[in-house]
Enzyme design. Structure first.
Site, PDB file in Angstrom:
ATOM      1  N   CYS A 110       0.873  -1.132   0.137  1.00  0.00           N
ATOM      2  CA  CYS A 110      -0.036   0.014   0.086  1.00  0.00           C
ATOM      3  C   CYS A 110       0.979   1.278  -0.152  1.00  0.00           C
ATOM      4  CB  CYS A 110      -0.919   0.007   1.099  1.00  0.00           C
ATOM      5  SG  CYS A 110      -0.311   0.374   2.820  1.00  0.00           S
ATOM      6  N   CYS A 148       2.542   2.590   3.444  1.00  0.00           N
ATOM      7  CA  CYS A 148       3.739   1.546   3.849  1.00  0.00           C
ATOM      8  C   CYS A 148       4.947   2.128   3.059  1.00  0.00           C
ATOM      9  CB  CYS A 148       3.329   0.304   3.629  1.00  0.00           C
ATOM     10  SG  CYS A 148       2.280  -0.428   5.002  1.00  0.00           S
ATOM     11  N   CYS A 206      25.733  26.609   4.495  1.00  0.00           N
ATOM     12  CA  CYS A 206      26.242  27.091   3.322  1.00  0.00           C
ATOM     13  C   CYS A 206      26.054  26.180   2.162  1.00  0.00           C
ATOM     14  CB  CYS A 206      27.690  27.536   3.287  1.00  0.00           C
ATOM     15  SG  CYS A 206      28.307  28.223   1.770  1.00  0.00           S
ATOM     16  N   CYS A 250      35.135  31.174   0.546  1.00  0.00           N
ATOM     17  CA  CYS A 250      33.788  30.975  -0.297  1.00  0.00           C
ATOM     18  C   CYS A 250      33.159  32.057  -0.075  1.00  0.00           C
ATOM     19  CB  CYS A 250      32.892  29.708   0.794  1.00  0.00           C
ATOM     20  SG  CYS A 250      31.411  29.395   0.257  1.00  0.00           S
ATOM     21  N   CYS A 288      30.208  32.794   0.942  1.00  0.00           N
ATOM     22  CA  CYS A 288      29.645  32.903   2.273  1.00  0.00           C
ATOM     23  C   CYS A 288      30.536  33.947   3.312  1.00  0.00           C
ATOM     24  CB  CYS A 288      29.211  31.885   2.936  1.00  0.00           C
ATOM     25  SG  CYS A 288      30.466  30.789   3.370  1.00  0.00           S
ATOM     26  N   CYS A 307      49.038  39.497  39.321  1.00  0.00           N
ATOM     27  CA  CYS A 307      49.959  40.557  39.150  1.00  0.00           C
ATOM     28  C   CYS A 307      51.537  40.151  39.614  1.00  0.00           C
ATOM     29  CB  CYS A 307      49.571  41.853  39.580  1.00  0.00           C
ATOM     30  SG  CYS A 307      50.873  43.093  39.775  1.00  0.00           S
ATOM     31  N   CYS A 352      43.469  42.217  24.502  1.00  0.00           N
ATOM     32  CA  CYS A 352      44.629  43.075  24.410  1.00  0.00           C
ATOM     33  C   CYS A 352      45.516  42.289  25.531  1.00  0.00           C
ATOM     34  CB  CYS A 352      44.480  44.589  24.677  1.00  0.00           C
ATOM     35  SG  CYS A 352      45.891  45.532  24.953  1.00  0.00           S
ATOM     36  N   CYS A 356      48.215  48.073  42.039  1.00  0.00           N
ATOM     37  CA  CYS A 356      49.647  48.719  42.020  1.00  0.00           C
ATOM     38  C   CYS A 356      49.816  49.644  40.880  1.00  0.00           C
ATOM     39  CB  CYS A 356      50.827  47.805  42.467  1.00  0.00           C
ATOM     40  SG  CYS A 356      51.288  46.485  41.311  1.00  0.00           S
TER      41      CYS A 356
HETATM   42 ZN   LIG Z   1       0.663  -1.247   3.975  1.00  0.00          ZN
HETATM   43 ZN   LIG Z   2      49.752  44.816  41.081  1.00  0.00          ZN
HETATM   44 ZN   LIG Z   3      30.433  28.715   2.429  1.00  0.00          ZN
END
Ligand SMILES: [Zn+2]
Ligand SMILES: [Zn+2]
Ligand SMILES: [Zn+2]
Ligand SMILES: [Zn+2]
Ligand SMILES: [Zn+2]
Ligand SMILES: [Zn+2]
Length: 501
Positions: free
Chosen positions: A141, A144, A212, A234, A236, A281, A294, A302
């Site tokens: 069927c 299924c 992507c 790419c 993207c 420190c 940084c 101090c």
């Molecule tokens: Zn069936």
């Molecule tokens: Zn210090």
């Molecule tokens: Zn890409």
């Protein structure tokens, strides 16, 4: 504003745009020829790939005189190797069709209506049942059949080998799948085949960025493969290595990077404490937390200024005495006992690892900095006469910074395996110049906003961005050139033993 100064402004903005547009391209194609250590590549859209695939199918079906659906199954069976498909089919057409699970005659798949039908899968008896039979022997069927295909495609990720559910050898063709599953499932099925098609081709790879749907085509000859890092970009925006598919890892070659990543994961316990975001420190031992990328730290207690990486005095870092990137081997003596040798090896590894991981963390922290900078840019636009375009230098500066940190990060993976010679002195010199320039740019970008000094700050950031980016190109190109010319010597011992330097 006079017309003269208007003109001046326009020029300035254009110059900025030109600079930023070319940041990804290390060579201006109109001015200089592409050096041998850079690869040619082309970005392909999903539509382009679909039409490539269509052409292959049309060609095979016309050469072999086969129906399109049969040609598709045949090509998939031979993993899209056209020559092999033709050759093997010509040798013994009947055998090849049987092996590939192709029905020798093709008809349009149709749903049939059967009276008093009992489906062998669900065992439901219906007076008038919608059913489907692909092979002529196994009729089920449609519910299924559809459930069977959907489970295979969606749950099991199977598209290549969808056979008749009755256990016979016939491979279902695309028209059958389309007839029986929902549109969504069929789209999924098509994408899977597109991916298979690409993965069978050596010179085309899907962009590994999530969501992507572009692929990149790159011709790599086996003779140059070992001598360069095939970095591609790419559409993207994701920059990656065509060989190992990891994100841009220049200047370290794939094979060295692989070793390094393994070493780092093997030694992760030892090195874990280093990745903590707090240190003491060196002068007053107060706990200091790092909240920006940084490395120039000032103790709140101090006021001592020091380097986050080596905990050395910062005053030395802005000058020619800077040697934070160098591992100090002078203490090394040839007669070290085994214990101090292994300690020395660990110290050496930690030297490179600390700097590697620190740049990685700085990149993460600088992603957060982006939010702050966006706020700053808004504030400037609201309180001054600066326009949107005129404050973009902040964002672009941060982009340059991130790219450079990425390069610096990988210089330490590379440096760990390098045997020192005259060439590595140049490499370390380039590394040092980029380190210094990057820290300057990072400081400028993290500076608290002072509207009075804005035009000065803008000029500084613009100049620094151009300079930092030029240092990055010098380092990346020189290292790539060295790789191409086989200039680098690696330490014979995998551990990067100091006894070999
Ligand atoms: Zn069936
Ligand atoms: Zn210090
Ligand atoms: Zn890409
Ligand atoms: Zn069957
Ligand atoms: Zn790679
Ligand atoms: Zn330092």
């Amino acid at each position: 504003m006079s017309s003269d100064s208007d003109y001046f402004y326009e020029e300035e903005d254009n110059a900025e745009d030109d600079f930023y547009d070319s940041t990804h391209d290390d060579y201006d194609h109109f001015k200089e020829a592409k050096p041998e250590w850079q690869v040619d590549f082309k970005v392909l859209s999903a539509q382009t790939i679909e039409s490539m695939l269509g052409k292959e199918i049309t060609q095979i079906s016309s050469i072999l005189g086969l129906d399109t659906e049969m040609a598709i199954i045949l090509l998939r069976y031979f993993s899209w190797n056209k020559d092999k498909t033709i050759e093997r089919y010509m040798e013994d057409p009947e055998k090849v069709l049987v092996d590939a699970g192709i029905k020798d005659e093709f008809s349009q798949p149709k749903i049939i209506y059967v009276d008093n039908f009992e489906c062998p899968i669900c065992c439901v008896i219906k007076e008038k049942a919608e059913a489907f039979d692909y092979c002529g022997e196994h009729c089920y069927c449609t519910q299924c059949y559809s459930r069977y295909l959907t489970t295979k495609i969606v749950d099991e990720g199977e598209a290549r080998n969808l056979k008749c559910p009755g256990g016979c050898k016939f491979v279902l063709n695309d028209k059958t799948v389309k007839l029986l599953v929902s549109n969504d499932v069929y789209t999924k099925y098509e994408i899977m085949h597109l991916r298979h098609f690409i993965s069978d081709l050596a010179n085309i790879k899907w962009c590994p960025a999530p969501n992507c749907d572009h692929a990149v085509e790159c011709q790599l000859s086996s003779s140059t493969k070992e001598k360069l890092i095939p970095n591609v970009l790419c559409s993207c925006g994701f920059s990656f290595c065509f060989n190992c598919l990891l994100s841009d890892h220049r200047p370290v070659p794939c094979s060295i990077l692989k070793k390094w990543i393994k070493k780092c994961s093997d030694d992760s316990e030892t090195a874990n404490w280093l990745s903590a975001n707090t240190k003491e420190c060196p002068k007053c031992q107060a706990t200091i937390e790092k909240n920006g990328g940084c490395n120039h730290m000032t103790c709140k207690k101090c006021k001592h200024e020091f380097c986050w990486i080596c905990l050395g005095d910062w005053k030395k870092h802005g000058t020619t005495y800077y040697e934070c990137n160098l591992f100090n081997e002078s203490e090394h003596s040839a007669v070290l006992d085994a214990q101090s040798r292994s300690r020395k090896q660990l110290e050496r590894y930690l030297h490179f690892y600390t700097r590697y991981i620190n740049h990685e963390q700085s990149i993460k922290l600088e992603h957060k900095l982006m939010e702050k900078i966006e706020k700053k840019m808004e504030e400037i636009q609201q309180t001054t006469e600066y326009s949107w375009i005129e404050v973009q230098f902040f964002k672009k500066g941060l982009t340059v910074l991130t790219e450079c940190r990425n390069v610096l990060k990988y210089t330490y993976a590379f440096g760990y395996y390098l045997a020192r010679n005259n060439w590595t002195l140049i490499f370390e010199e380039n590394q040092k110049d980029l380190e210094l320039a990057v820290e300057c740019l990072a400081e400028l970008l993290e500076k608290p906003l002072n509207v009075q000094e804005l035009s000065q700050l803008k000029q500084q950031i613009l100049d620094k961005s151009v300079y930092v980016d030029s240092r990055r190109k010098i380092l990346v190109n020189d290292t790539a050139k060295g790789l191409f010319e086989d200039r680098w010597d690696y330490l014979p011992n995998e551990e990067g033993s100091i006894s070999n330097v």
